[in-house]
Design a protein around this motif. Structure first.
Motif, PDB file in Angstrom:
ATOM      1  N   TYR A  53      37.134  42.974  43.336  1.00 15.52           N
ATOM      2  CA  TYR A  53      37.209  42.323  42.206  1.00 15.52           C
ATOM      3  C   TYR A  53      36.223  41.873  41.432  1.00 15.52           C
ATOM      4  O   TYR A  53      35.009  41.558  41.913  1.00 15.52           O
ATOM      5  CB  TYR A  53      38.000  40.888  42.549  1.00 15.52           C
ATOM      6  CG  TYR A  53      39.347  40.942  43.188  1.00 15.52           C
ATOM      7  CD1 TYR A  53      40.266  41.433  42.341  1.00 15.52           C
ATOM      8  CD2 TYR A  53      39.532  40.749  44.432  1.00 15.52           C
ATOM      9  CE1 TYR A  53      41.815  41.455  43.240  1.00 15.52           C
ATOM     10  CE2 TYR A  53      40.651  40.880  45.223  1.00 15.52           C
ATOM     11  CZ  TYR A  53      41.678  41.270  44.469  1.00 15.52           C
ATOM     12  OH  TYR A  53      42.754  41.321  45.177  1.00 15.52           O
ATOM     13  N   HIS A 102      44.304  35.378  43.746  1.00 11.33           N
ATOM     14  CA  HIS A 102      45.296  36.489  42.973  1.00 11.33           C
ATOM     15  C   HIS A 102      46.539  36.137  43.058  1.00 11.33           C
ATOM     16  O   HIS A 102      47.398  36.627  42.147  1.00 11.33           O
ATOM     17  CB  HIS A 102      45.120  37.720  43.756  1.00 11.33           C
ATOM     18  CG  HIS A 102      45.266  37.877  45.359  1.00 11.33           C
ATOM     19  ND1 HIS A 102      45.572  36.710  45.986  1.00 11.33           N
ATOM     20  CD2 HIS A 102      45.007  38.697  46.328  1.00 11.33           C
ATOM     21  CE1 HIS A 102      45.115  36.902  47.272  1.00 11.33           C
ATOM     22  NE2 HIS A 102      45.106  38.161  47.622  1.00 11.33           N
ATOM     23  N   ASP A 127      40.137  36.226  42.850  1.00 10.36           N
ATOM     24  CA  ASP A 127      39.542  36.550  44.130  1.00 10.36           C
ATOM     25  C   ASP A 127      40.824  36.323  45.035  1.00 10.36           C
ATOM     26  O   ASP A 127      42.029  36.232  44.775  1.00 10.36           O
ATOM     27  CB  ASP A 127      38.608  35.014  44.394  1.00 10.36           C
ATOM     28  CG  ASP A 127      39.176  34.027  44.453  1.00 10.36           C
ATOM     29  OD1 ASP A 127      40.113  33.686  44.632  1.00 10.36           O
ATOM     30  OD2 ASP A 127      38.524  32.986  45.121  1.00 10.36           O
ATOM     31  N   PHE A 134      41.571  47.261  41.327  1.00 12.23           N
ATOM     32  CA  PHE A 134      40.309  46.576  41.287  1.00 12.23           C
ATOM     33  C   PHE A 134      39.336  47.519  42.019  1.00 12.23           C
ATOM     34  O   PHE A 134      39.378  47.444  43.365  1.00 12.23           O
ATOM     35  CB  PHE A 134      39.875  45.081  41.494  1.00 12.23           C
ATOM     36  CG  PHE A 134      40.927  44.083  40.669  1.00 12.23           C
ATOM     37  CD1 PHE A 134      40.477  43.898  39.467  1.00 12.23           C
ATOM     38  CD2 PHE A 134      42.261  44.187  40.912  1.00 12.23           C
ATOM     39  CE1 PHE A 134      41.217  43.013  38.382  1.00 12.23           C
ATOM     40  CE2 PHE A 134      43.023  43.340  40.025  1.00 12.23           C
ATOM     41  CZ  PHE A 134      42.568  43.015  38.961  1.00 12.23           C
TER      42      PHE A 134
END
Length: 281
Positions: free
Chosen positions: A111, A122, A149, A169
């Motif tokens: 991320y 998340h 995160d 990500f």
């Protein structure tokens, strides 16, 4: 009933599957969870519009000092139905009343970090998305504007217009596939580009291997691509979605299977323990 896809157990491979079916006026999203040998209970939530929310980060949840907290607050614009493991506002996936759908699948994630951005775990970001947006473009923009995160996930999003995207990500950046870069409206547990490379080995998609829907050795991406291709306007969309979910099982009956009818605004789901289909508005 429900299970978070990222749970790591030696010798077990997560096998989440998500897809979109769109033909004529019908629009259905489907999700399977296979996590062999693990059982985690869960809940179905009805999340109401007009509700004040306070964001949370993974860091502040797991650290006693509440370090790196979220500064984000919002009022939900849309109501939604979500399937959750840890409690309200921490969904595994769901759909809102505007037809926006989002679900996670486990996949390596790095991320982006930016101290100037608001922060959300998340799962909490997924609820923020369902509370706030109606299009995949808004969700993609949000992935650039919020520091997320948590553990390793990537995401499939779709909207009521029949548009979909994958959001991952990697290398500290946001990787998006949509429109022409997402020829198959489905996502599993590998990077999207890698799934497309695998698909290229199968008949009808550039290769020589047959797509055998009944074989556990046929990759899910090949099965999904073939079934989406063969979906016809005259097919019952929910029945076809359930057929797809059954065909995408890995090794054993999925822990649970969910179909969201965005056109009819209904949710259909079944679990391994209770295989009869339940539905709600």
């Amino acid at each position: 009933m429900l299970l978070v896809c990222q749970l790591a157990v030696p010798g077990l491979v997560p096998a989440c599957s998500t897809f979109m079916l769109h033909a004529g006026d019908s629009l259905v999203f489907g999700h399977n969870l296979n996590e062999n040998g693990i059982d985690v209970p869960g809940l179905v939530f009805i999340n109401k519009r007009g509700t004040f929310k306070t964001g949370r980060t993974w860091s502040e949840i797991i650290n006693k000092d509440g370090s790196n907290p979220s500064s984000l607050t919002w009022i939900s614009r849309y109501g939604s139905v979500t399937f959750n493991v840890f409690g309200r506002d921490f969904p595994d996936g769901g759909m809102n009343e505007a037809g926006l759908y989002i679900w996670e699948m486990s996949e390596t994630a790095e991320y982006p970090q930016n101290d100037d951005l608001p922060k959300l775990m998340h799962m909490n970001w997924m609820q923020f998305v369902l509370d706030s947006y109606s299009t995949i473009d808004e969700v993609i923009q949000s992935a650039h504007e919020i520091e997320i995160d948590g553990w390793d996930w990537h995401f499939f999003v779709g909207d009521g217009r029949g548009k979909c995207a994958s959001i991952a990500f990697a290398d500290g950046g946001v990787v998006v596939h949509k429109d022409s870069s997402m020829p198959v409206p489905a996502l599993f547990n590998e990077p999207y580009d890698r799934e497309m490379e695998v698909l290229g080995f199968f008949q009808g998609f550039g290769g020589d291997y047959p797509v055998d829907l009944g074989s556990e050795h046929t990759p899910r991406v090949a099965k999904a691509a073939a079934m989406v291709r063969d979906y016809q306007v005259e097919d019952d969309p929910v029945e076809y979605a359930i057929f797809m979910l059954d065909s995408l099982k890995v090794a054993e009956t999925p822990k649970w299977s969910v179909a969201f009818d965005a056109t009819g605004q209904k949710v259909y789901f079944k679990t391994r323990l209770h295989p009869s289909i339940k539905e709600l508005s």
